[in-house]
Design a protein around this motif. Structure first.
Motif, short mmCIF file in Angstrom:
data_model
loop_
_atom_site.label_atom_id
_atom_site.label_comp_id
_atom_site.label_asym_id
_atom_site.label_seq_id
_atom_site.Cartn_x
_atom_site.Cartn_y
_atom_site.Cartn_z
N SER B 32 9.40 -4.62 -2.44
CA SER B 32 8.43 -4.98 -1.40
C SER B 32 7.03 -4.86 -1.97
O SER B 32 6.85 -4.36 -3.09
N LEU B 34 3.13 -3.64 -0.61
CA LEU B 34 2.44 -2.95 0.48
C LEU B 34 0.93 -3.08 0.29
O LEU B 34 0.43 -3.01 -0.83
N TYR B 36 -2.72 -1.31 1.60
CA TYR B 36 -3.32 -0.15 2.25
C TYR B 36 -4.83 -0.31 2.26
O TYR B 36 -5.42 -0.93 1.38
N PHE B 45 -1.84 2.52 6.05
CA PHE B 45 -0.94 1.38 5.89
C PHE B 45 -1.43 0.16 6.66
O PHE B 45 -1.85 0.27 7.81
N MET B 48 3.56 -4.45 5.10
CA MET B 48 4.63 -4.49 4.12
C MET B 48 5.17 -5.90 4.08
O MET B 48 5.44 -6.49 5.14
#
Lengths: 111, 113
Positions: B32, B34, B36, B45, B48
């Motif tokens: 994955s 991500l 931030y 966060f 995703m």
């Protein structure tokens, strides 16, 4: 649900002193990480633990030791602090779904 | 070698502008990607992404992943001064080293009033 709890938040040490940064997560994650973050350097991996009882060196392990006491806790120890270890330290854990959760950070100054 | 590269490293815009941040990756067994946002504290966060071509959206922020070309973009429309932060890209993967997790260096976004 506390997530990742990291202590202390702020600490000033004298050169040569030792200290331990504590980290605990209550999400039953296997993987835990310790990073340091310095201006312009991004997050640099110090040590990680893929599971209880295992630890491995990251990019910048010198001057640090870690202990994965159990599944919840992953501590970082500075045996003899140096000014070069002045930094912000983040503990993180990774879920099985690959989301990363961070602690609040520990601001460490070594004088 | 597994790596994640973000660009640009820094960006200065004015309120109301639209910005696009880039994250490219080369990792073993991608899982994955991500995104931030980091102000003067722990990263928070944003998104995703696991599938190509599916846009994730939250207010003025959106992101999309291209698994064929190995990159993701983060778009911020109508920027505000509160968007000023470092934006980090992270890629968890399997079968490599470094804890099977790599962060980019981040893009520092400054939004001027």
């Amino acid at each position: 649900n506390a997530g990742v709890t990291q202590t202390p938040k702020f600490q000033v040490l004298k050169t040569g002193q030792s200290m331990t940064l504590q980290c605990a997560q209550d999400m039953n994650h296997n993987s835990m990480y310790w990073y340091r973050q310095d201006p312009g350097m991004g997050l640099r991996l110090i040590y990680y633990s893929a599971s209880e009882g295992t630890t491995d060196k990251g990019e910048v392990p010198n001057g640090y030791n870690v202990s994965r006491l159990n599944k919840r806790e992953f501590s970082l120890r500075l045996e003899s602090a140096a000014p070069s270890q002045t930094s912000v330290y983040f503990c993180a854990s990774r879920s099985s779904g690959n989301t990363i959760y961070f602690g609040e950070g520990s601001w460490l100054t070594v004088v | 070698e597994d790596k994640v590269v973000q660009s640009p490293l820094s960006l200065v815009v004015h309120e109301g502008d639209t910005v696009t941040l880039n994250c490219s990756y080369e990792v073993t067994n991608f899982r994955s990607l991500l995104w931030y946002k980091q102000e003067k504290k722990a990263p928070t966060f944003l998104f995703m992404l696991t599938s190509s071509g599916i846009e994730k959206k939250s207010g003025r922020l959106s992101s999309i992943l291209d698994k064929k070309e190995l990159f993701s973009i983060l778009n911020i429309t109508a920027t505000q001064t509160g968007d000023s932060a470092v934006y980090l890209c992270a890629v968890p993967f399997e079968g490599g080293s470094q804890g099977n997790l790599i962060f980019g260096k981040g893009t520092k976004l400054s939004v001027k009033p």
